[in-house]
Design a protein around this motif. Structure first.
Motif, PDB file in Angstrom:
ATOM      1  N   VAL A 288       1.079  13.303  -0.987  1.00 59.22           N
ATOM      2  CA  VAL A 288       0.866  12.276  -2.576  1.00 59.22           C
ATOM      3  C   VAL A 288      -0.457  11.767  -1.835  1.00 59.22           C
ATOM      4  O   VAL A 288      -0.606  10.713  -0.850  1.00 59.22           O
ATOM      5  N   ARG A 289      -1.455  11.601  -2.922  1.00 62.25           N
ATOM      6  CA  ARG A 289      -2.528  11.389  -2.526  1.00 62.25           C
ATOM      7  C   ARG A 289      -3.181  10.120  -3.013  1.00 62.25           C
ATOM      8  O   ARG A 289      -3.777   9.237  -2.358  1.00 62.25           O
ATOM      9  N   GLY A 290      -1.828   9.641  -4.182  1.00 64.52           N
ATOM     10  CA  GLY A 290      -1.809   8.429  -4.141  1.00 64.52           C
ATOM     11  C   GLY A 290      -0.576   6.925  -3.279  1.00 64.52           C
ATOM     12  O   GLY A 290      -0.532   7.313  -3.095  1.00 64.52           O
ATOM     13  N   THR A 291       0.302   6.544  -4.237  1.00 67.76           N
ATOM     14  CA  THR A 291       2.018   6.243  -4.174  1.00 67.76           C
ATOM     15  C   THR A 291       2.588   6.409  -4.627  1.00 67.76           C
ATOM     16  O   THR A 291       2.504   7.259  -5.795  1.00 67.76           O
ATOM     17  N   VAL A 292       3.798   6.323  -3.936  1.00 70.87           N
ATOM     18  CA  VAL A 292       4.850   6.815  -4.349  1.00 70.87           C
ATOM     19  C   VAL A 292       5.764   5.591  -5.040  1.00 70.87           C
ATOM     20  O   VAL A 292       6.317   4.773  -4.484  1.00 70.87           O
ATOM     21  N   VAL A 293       6.231   6.034  -6.071  1.00 70.18           N
ATOM     22  CA  VAL A 293       6.689   4.201  -7.170  1.00 70.18           C
ATOM     23  C   VAL A 293       8.189   4.492  -7.305  1.00 70.18           C
ATOM     24  O   VAL A 293       7.945   5.846  -7.738  1.00 70.18           O
ATOM     25  N   LEU A 294       8.936   4.300  -6.300  1.00 69.41           N
ATOM     26  CA  LEU A 294      10.288   4.221  -6.791  1.00 69.41           C
ATOM     27  C   LEU A 294      11.159   3.100  -6.863  1.00 69.41           C
ATOM     28  O   LEU A 294      12.571   3.045  -7.010  1.00 69.41           O
ATOM     29  N   ASP A 317       0.788   3.149  -0.832  1.00 67.65           N
ATOM     30  CA  ASP A 317       1.920   2.500  -0.552  1.00 67.65           C
ATOM     31  C   ASP A 317       3.439   3.466  -1.653  1.00 67.65           C
ATOM     32  O   ASP A 317       3.771   4.813  -1.909  1.00 67.65           O
ATOM     33  N   VAL A 318       4.415   3.374  -0.535  1.00 65.28           N
ATOM     34  CA  VAL A 318       5.702   4.128  -0.853  1.00 65.28           C
ATOM     35  C   VAL A 318       6.619   2.669  -1.581  1.00 65.28           C
ATOM     36  O   VAL A 318       6.989   1.672  -0.344  1.00 65.28           O
ATOM     37  N   ASN A 319       6.683   2.714  -2.681  1.00 56.82           N
ATOM     38  CA  ASN A 319       7.070   1.484  -3.456  1.00 56.82           C
ATOM     39  C   ASN A 319       8.789   1.677  -3.758  1.00 56.82           C
ATOM     40  O   ASN A 319       9.240   2.052  -4.435  1.00 56.82           O
ATOM     41  N   CYS A 320       9.760   0.577  -3.225  1.00 54.98           N
ATOM     42  CA  CYS A 320      11.151   1.044  -3.123  1.00 54.98           C
ATOM     43  C   CYS A 320      11.770  -0.482  -3.375  1.00 54.98           C
ATOM     44  O   CYS A 320      12.586  -0.699  -3.129  1.00 54.98           O
ATOM     45  N   ARG A 321      11.222  -1.048  -4.293  1.00 52.37           N
ATOM     46  CA  ARG A 321      11.568  -2.781  -4.414  1.00 52.37           C
ATOM     47  C   ARG A 321      12.094  -3.047  -5.937  1.00 52.37           C
ATOM     48  O   ARG A 321      12.136  -2.185  -6.689  1.00 52.37           O
ATOM     49  N   ASP A 322      12.476  -4.117  -6.025  1.00 54.47           N
ATOM     50  CA  ASP A 322      12.827  -4.869  -7.352  1.00 54.47           C
ATOM     51  C   ASP A 322      13.914  -3.794  -7.927  1.00 54.47           C
ATOM     52  O   ASP A 322      14.074  -3.097  -9.027  1.00 54.47           O
ATOM     53  N   SER A 340       2.051   0.382   2.478  1.00 54.37           N
ATOM     54  CA  SER A 340       2.924  -0.510   2.767  1.00 54.37           C
ATOM     55  C   SER A 340       3.738   0.309   2.178  1.00 54.37           C
ATOM     56  O   SER A 340       4.394   1.131   1.412  1.00 54.37           O
ATOM     57  N   VAL A 341       4.909   0.041   3.309  1.00 57.12           N
ATOM     58  CA  VAL A 341       6.632   0.521   2.960  1.00 57.12           C
ATOM     59  C   VAL A 341       7.387  -1.030   2.191  1.00 57.12           C
ATOM     60  O   VAL A 341       7.428  -1.712   2.787  1.00 57.12           O
ATOM     61  N   VAL A 363       3.334   3.202   9.440  1.00 55.65           N
ATOM     62  CA  VAL A 363       2.359   2.278   7.863  1.00 55.65           C
ATOM     63  C   VAL A 363       1.412   1.745   8.581  1.00 55.65           C
ATOM     64  O   VAL A 363       0.976   1.211   9.604  1.00 55.65           O
ATOM     65  N   GLY A 364       0.104   2.021   7.396  1.00 56.71           N
ATOM     66  CA  GLY A 364      -1.288   1.472   8.274  1.00 56.71           C
ATOM     67  C   GLY A 364      -1.018   0.008   7.569  1.00 56.71           C
ATOM     68  O   GLY A 364      -1.818  -0.525   7.983  1.00 56.71           O
ATOM     69  N   ALA A 365      -0.286  -0.435   7.049  1.00 52.05           N
ATOM     70  CA  ALA A 365      -0.047  -2.076   6.540  1.00 52.05           C
ATOM     71  C   ALA A 365       0.747  -3.041   6.614  1.00 52.05           C
ATOM     72  O   ALA A 365       1.259  -2.486   7.860  1.00 52.05           O
TER      73      ALA A 365
END
Length: 627
Positions: A288-294, A317-322, A340-341, A363-365
């Motif tokens: 995935v060249r962009g972001t994974v938003v979950l 990022d891999v966004n599994c927040r909120d 970031s994860v 993880v790069g960040a």
């Protein structure tokens, strides 16, 4: 009969269709039309009236018989609205300018290998049979919006394998009772199933090796009672799955709620804000060249793995927040994340395995398991590399005592922040980690903490050495010396030698409990006399005591002169110093020999001198080096 007249024998309704076709107008007043009449019109192609375009535009008709246009070449557009077919129309291998069926009722439709130069629209139709579009080529757009396809048992609802669409393919609010096949299909622009529903016992979307130049939309209420198979798919834009419900039937191939293995996504995976997945979401080996938003997504697969993302490559990022909720393991093993994860506020539950497993991830960040994260089950982060911060601030770990709560063996991070919401009952393992800055909260230290091999450059808060000792004494496997050496080295780097000596002295005392009784006795003697060399002032004081006692004893019971000749003057203090200080010679020890019981006094003073003098010298050496 001239070319401008209908064939002989045609009735009034058929003639009206003829005239409307030549004028290119809508024909609304013909209730029943035989399919053969339409075929004659489209294949024979009567000449248009001057200034008109010949085309079939029929509305509200009942079409009897089979409309068979297989391998036909039709120049004019075909537009049928609110029509009802007795038999499935056939367009296999035909070539058409434009094909439109709107609000029609059909027992099925087949267009295998057909070519439509412009748009192909099957909108608002009801089909009680398969919509067969295999190898169909559409020059502009393909629309299946608002249609309902009720497939017979063991048949596909929509079979569009090897489909080619030069612009976009829209199936908004499509309802399929049965599976959809898009194997090896190609859509140049976007592909959308917004608000669509795939229902029934065999409901699934099969689209392995699908190629979409733009975005793929499975959102806005999209639901699927079976799995979605996008194995090896290539999606040029973003994959949208917001506000969708995906239901799988198991862990086998083709059975997860979403199977996106070995795929490429040029944009993002937008799967938050209302996504519900009942079954495994499988993203293994996908790029995935962009972001994974979950974010705010809900994954439910308590019997196994809710999210499989082994070797997932993500540019952002891999966004599994909120509010992200996972009933089942979240598995990110060996993933490569450029950004970031983010797991802030997530709720992770692992009933049959860990709640989070990300062994070997890079993880790069930042890797943020903080700000309200709740984990019901072990978190396993062994051998990970985090170039930024690894954060567990305000996280809650719900794991029973005696079980592993957090495992970070062999991992690397520039900063580790471990300030939990409350002290965990289980075991926390930071063995063989390497971090730049370690931040923790003494009030939230776990009862069981493994620190063997942990290396850090600095630690915050910088507590006195005595307060940090209880931090080192929580290893459930027993004493190991390295954590004491590491903490002492950290104090020495920051100029806190007294704290370093306190830690090293405690290390020796803890080590004493692991020794056999002879070594333990010797260790106890070293502790009592010189504090293992970390209390040099104690050695100086003991030397003073031995000097005073020795001087007094030799003043009372002086030794006899050694050899013949005139004896030297005996100096009790100098003689005692000769015995106590091994590298200094005042000549008294060679000139006089103690007799009788005083010989044991000499032995004691010489032995004590070697031990105490070398200890005092070592302590002075450390002080001078520090200065």
């Amino acid at each position: 009969m001239s070319d401008d007249d209908p064939p002989d024998g045609w009735g009034g309704d058929e003639c009206r269709v003829w005239e409307a076709y030549r004028r290119g107008e809508w024909c609304d007043d013909v209730p029943v039309v035989h399919a053969e009449t339409l075929r004659w019109l489209l294949v024979a192609e009567p000449r248009p009236m001057p200034g008109r375009l010949a085309r079939l535009r029929l509305r509200g008709a009942h079409i009897t018989g089979m409309l068979d246009l297989s391998e036909a070449v039709v120049q004019g557009a075909i537009r049928l609205r609110s029509c009802r077919f007795d038999e499935p129309p056939r367009f296999d291998g035909g070539q058409f300018s434009a094909l439109e069926l709107t609000d029609c009722a059909l027992p099925g439709l087949t267009a295998v290998g057909a070519r439509v130069g412009q748009e192909c629209e099957i909108v608002g139709c009801v089909l009680d049979g398969t919509l067969d579009l295999r190898s169909l080529t559409v020059g502009t757009r393909l629309l299946l919006d608002r249609s309902t396809v009720n497939a017979p048992e063991d048949k596909a609802a929509v079979d569009a394998q090897s489909l080619a669409v030069e612009e976009h393919f829209s199936a908004t609010e499509l309802v399929c009772i049965g599976p959809i096949y898009l194997n090896s299909s190609r859509v140049q622009d976007t592909l959308g199933f917004r608000g669509s529903s795939i229902q029934g016992g065999r409901a699934y979307l099969q689209a392995p090796e699908l190629t979409v130049g733009g975005g793929l939309y499975l959102d806005r209420g999209f639901s699927n009672d079976g799995g979605i198979n996008l194995y090896g798919a290539s999606i040029g834009g973003t994959l949208h799955m917001e506000d969708s419900t995906l239901t799988g039937t198991g862990e086998g191939r083709g059975e997860p709620a979403l199977q996106l293995l070995c795929a490429t996504v040029g944009g993002d995976i937008q799967a938050g804000s209302g996504l519900v997945a009942r079954g495994c979401v499988d993203l293994r080996d996908t790029t995935v060249r962009g972001t994974v938003v979950l974010r705010r997504a809900r994954l439910h697969h308590p019997a196994g793995t809710a999210l499989k993302a082994h070797r997932l490559h993500v540019g952002g990022d891999v966004n599994c927040r909120d509010g992200f909720v996972s009933q089942g393991t979240v598995d990110l093993r060996d993933a490569r994340i450029g950004g970031s994860v983010l797991l802030e506020g997530a709720d992770l539950t692992g009933l049959t395995g860990p709640s989070l497993r990300a062994n070997g991830i890079e993880v790069g960040a930042e890797f943020k398991c903080c700000d309200g994260l709740t984990a019901h089950g072990r978190i396993s982060l062994n051998s990970i590399t985090v170039r930024g911060r690894l954060c567990f601030k305000d996280a809650l770990f719900d794991v029973p005592a005696g079980e592993h709560t957090l495992m970070c063996r062999g991992s690397t991070a520039s900063e580790l922040e471990f300030n939990l919401r409350e002290a965990p009952a289980g075991i926390v393992d930071f063995s063989h980690m390497r971090v730049g800055v370690l931040r923790d909260d003494p009030a939230k230290w776990p009862n069981s903490l493994m620190l063997e091999g942990l290396v850090y450059d600095s630690i915050d808060p910088t507590l006195p050495g005595r307060q940090r000792l209880s931090w080192l004494d929580r290893n459930p496997t027993g004493f190991t010396p390295q954590p004491y050496e590491q903490l002492a080295a950290n104090y020495q780097r920051h100029g806190r030698d007294a704290d370093a000596r306190t830690v090293l002295l405690t290390k020796q005392r803890r080590m004493r409990t692991t020794l056999a009784w002879p070594a333990r006795a010797w260790s106890f003697l070293q502790d009592a006399t010189v504090g293992y060399g970390y209390r040099p002032l104690r050695a100086v004081l003991l030397l003073a005591v031995f000097f005073t006692v020795g001087t007094a004893m030799f003043s009372t019971w002086p030794p006899a002169p050694a050899g013949e000749g005139t004896p030297r003057d005996f100096q009790p203090a100098a003689y005692t110093l000769d015995l106590l200080l091994p590298l200094i010679d005042f000549g008294q020890e060679r000139a006089f020999n103690a007799q009788g019981a005083m010989q044991w006094t000499v032995v004691v003073l010489v032995s004590a001198g070697w031990i105490l003098a070398t200890t005092a010298a070592a302590g002075a050496n450390r002080i001078l080096r520090r200065a």
